[in-house]
Design a protein around this motif. Sequence first.
Motif, PDB file in Angstrom:
ATOM      1  N   GLY A 143      94.364  27.998  38.380  1.00 18.54           N
ATOM      2  CA  GLY A 143      95.256  26.874  38.118  1.00 18.54           C
ATOM      3  C   GLY A 143      96.527  27.349  37.436  1.00 18.54           C
ATOM      4  O   GLY A 143      97.239  28.211  37.943  1.00 18.54           O
ATOM      5  N   ASN A 144      96.808  26.810  36.260  1.00 19.95           N
ATOM      6  CA  ASN A 144      98.029  27.156  35.525  1.00 19.95           C
ATOM      7  C   ASN A 144      97.889  28.429  34.704  1.00 19.95           C
ATOM      8  O   ASN A 144      98.829  28.813  34.000  1.00 19.95           O
ATOM      9  N   TYR A 145      96.743  29.077  34.768  1.00 17.92           N
ATOM     10  CA  TYR A 145      96.514  30.267  33.959  1.00 17.92           C
ATOM     11  C   TYR A 145      96.312  31.485  34.869  1.00 17.92           C
ATOM     12  O   TYR A 145      95.707  31.386  35.932  1.00 17.92           O
ATOM     13  N   THR A 146      96.806  32.626  34.410  1.00 17.64           N
ATOM     14  CA  THR A 146      96.572  33.860  35.144  1.00 17.64           C
ATOM     15  C   THR A 146      96.601  35.027  34.166  1.00 17.64           C
ATOM     16  O   THR A 146      97.405  35.055  33.230  1.00 17.64           O
ATOM     17  N   TYR A 147      95.707  35.969  34.379  1.00 18.29           N
ATOM     18  CA  TYR A 147      95.630  37.163  33.535  1.00 18.29           C
ATOM     19  C   TYR A 147      95.879  38.430  34.352  1.00 18.29           C
ATOM     20  O   TYR A 147      95.800  39.531  33.823  1.00 18.29           O
ATOM     21  N   LEU A 148      96.180  38.273  35.628  1.00 15.48           N
ATOM     22  CA  LEU A 148      96.256  39.424  36.526  1.00 15.48           C
ATOM     23  C   LEU A 148      97.370  40.384  36.120  1.00 15.48           C
ATOM     24  O   LEU A 148      97.177  41.599  36.126  1.00 15.48           O
ATOM     25  N   LYS A 149      98.559  39.859  35.787  1.00 10.62           N
ATOM     26  CA  LYS A 149      99.662  40.756  35.399  1.00 10.62           C
ATOM     27  C   LYS A 149      99.286  41.560  34.155  1.00 10.62           C
ATOM     28  O   LYS A 149      99.537  42.767  34.076  1.00 10.62           O
ATOM     29  N   GLN A 150      98.672  40.896  33.180  1.00 16.81           N
ATOM     30  CA  GLN A 150      98.236  41.583  31.963  1.00 16.81           C
ATOM     31  C   GLN A 150      97.204  42.657  32.281  1.00 16.81           C
ATOM     32  O   GLN A 150      97.265  43.776  31.752  1.00 16.81           O
ATOM     33  N   THR A 151      96.276  42.320  33.167  1.00 20.98           N
ATOM     34  CA  THR A 151      95.238  43.279  33.550  1.00 20.98           C
ATOM     35  C   THR A 151      95.838  44.499  34.235  1.00 20.98           C
ATOM     36  O   THR A 151      95.536  45.647  33.878  1.00 20.98           O
ATOM     37  N   LEU A 152      96.707  44.286  35.223  1.00 16.47           N
ATOM     38  CA  LEU A 152      97.309  45.401  35.947  1.00 16.47           C
ATOM     39  C   LEU A 152      98.197  46.245  35.033  1.00 16.47           C
ATOM     40  O   LEU A 152      98.218  47.479  35.151  1.00 16.47           O
ATOM     41  N   THR A 153      98.926  45.594  34.139  1.00 14.46           N
ATOM     42  CA  THR A 153      99.765  46.333  33.195  1.00 14.46           C
ATOM     43  C   THR A 153      98.920  47.254  32.335  1.00 14.46           C
ATOM     44  O   THR A 153      99.258  48.432  32.120  1.00 14.46           O
ATOM     45  N   SER A 154      97.790  46.730  31.851  1.00 12.64           N
ATOM     46  CA  SER A 154      96.896  47.542  31.027  1.00 12.64           C
ATOM     47  C   SER A 154      96.274  48.678  31.830  1.00 12.64           C
ATOM     48  O   SER A 154      96.281  49.841  31.399  1.00 12.64           O
ATOM     49  N   ILE A 155      95.763  48.364  33.008  1.00 11.52           N
ATOM     50  CA  ILE A 155      95.085  49.368  33.835  1.00 11.52           C
ATOM     51  C   ILE A 155      96.038  50.487  34.255  1.00 11.52           C
ATOM     52  O   ILE A 155      95.706  51.676  34.183  1.00 11.52           O
ATOM     53  N   LEU A 156      97.241  50.134  34.694  1.00 15.92           N
ATOM     54  CA  LEU A 156      98.171  51.125  35.230  1.00 15.92           C
ATOM     55  C   LEU A 156      98.916  51.883  34.134  1.00 15.92           C
ATOM     56  O   LEU A 156      99.194  53.079  34.288  1.00 15.92           O
TER      57      LEU A 156
END
Length: 376
Positions: A143-156
Motif C-alpha cells: 500500500g502506502n508503505y515500502t521498505y525495498l529502497k532501504q533494503t537494497l541500499t543496505s544490501i548493496l
Amino acid sequence: MRTKHVNLLIAFVATVLFSFSCFCISRLTQANNQLINCRNHILEFEDNILRLKNKTEKSNQELMKALKQIKHEITKGDNLSVNLVKKKLSKLSKNEAVPNTFEDLKFFLPHLRKEGRIYPDVVIGKGKTGVSFALGIPTVSRGNYTYLKQTLTSILSRMTPSEEKDSVVIVAIADSNEDYLQYVVRMITKKFKRQVKSGSLEVISIPTFLYPNISNAKQLTEDSQKTQSRKVKQVLDFCILMLYAQPKAMYYLQLEDDIIAKKMYLTKITDFVHNITSNNWIYIEFSILGFIGKLFRCEDLPGFVRFFLMFYKEQPIDLLMEYMFQIKMCDPVDSFDNCKELQKQIRIQYKPSLFQHVGTHSSLSGKEQRYNDIYY
C-alpha cells in the motif's frame, strides 16, 4: 557736496547690486551643475536598472529553458522505465531454451500443463552468471508503505566492490499491481543505475498464470481462503525465485524486502562457509527469523523446490523447511531433543545474526508485524 554724496551712494548700491547679482548667478550656475549631475546620475541609474532587467529576463529565460530540459529528461526517464516494464526488454526470446527445472513445475501444478514456456518476465537483467552469490528478494506492494529502497541500499552499500562484482541481487516482483511494478523499476533504474548497468542487480516479474486457483475449495471460508491463497502464493514465489537464481551462482542467499544487513556481511558469510569443517550442511541460517538470511548451495535448490511443491498447499515455507530436516535426519522413534541435535549436523546457525527485520506494515491491509532478531 550733497550731489557728490548721492553719487557715491548710488555707486555703492550699484556695486552691491552687481556683487549680489554675480553671487546669485554663481549660485544658480552651481545649482544648475548639480542638477545636471543629478540628472546624469539618474539617467545612469536608469540605464543600469534597464541592463539588470534585461540580464534578469535573459537569466529567467535560460532558467526556464533548463527547467524545461530537466522536466523533459525526467519524463523521458519515466517513459523509459514504463517501456521497460511493458516491453520486457530482457525477456527470453522464443528461440531461447527454457531451463528444465521450470518445466518441472507442470508436474506439480497441473493447470500449467496447457501453457507453453514457463519462465518469469525478466524486466531488468543482463544475464549475469558464474558468480559466487545470488541474493533473492521477493517483493509485493504494501500500500502506502515500502521498505525495498532501504533494503537494497543496505544490501548493496555493504558489499565491497569485488563482492558486488562476484554477486547478483535479484528482485522478484510477485505482485499483479502494474503501478507497483512500474514504481519498483523507476526507483531501481534511478537509485541503483550503476548496479543495473553492471548486471549486479536484476528485476524479474512473476506472471499471475503461475498461481493455481483455490477459490473452489468448498471447505474454506472467505477469510481462510485469503490466508490460504497468500500461503500458496508465497511458497510459489520462493520456488520461482530459487529456480531463476539456481544457474547463476554457487550459493543462494534468501532475503526479504524489509530487512537491513550488517557491514561486510558477505565477507563474514564467505569466511564462515570456508571454515566449516563438515561439508554435509544443507543450509546455514544467518538470521533466526522466518525465511530471512538462509544460505543454500545452488546445486541443492531444485531438490528443495520439488519438496516445497509437493506440499505447497499445506504449510508456509519456513515450516516446510522444518519438516524437510525432520525427514532427512530423524527417525519416528527419536525424541524431540535428539532430533534437534541431529539436525544441527545439516542445519547450521551463525551468530550474531547478519540481517534484521525492520518492516512493520504487512502486505495484508491493516496488519502490522513487529518482530526482531534478538541475535542481531
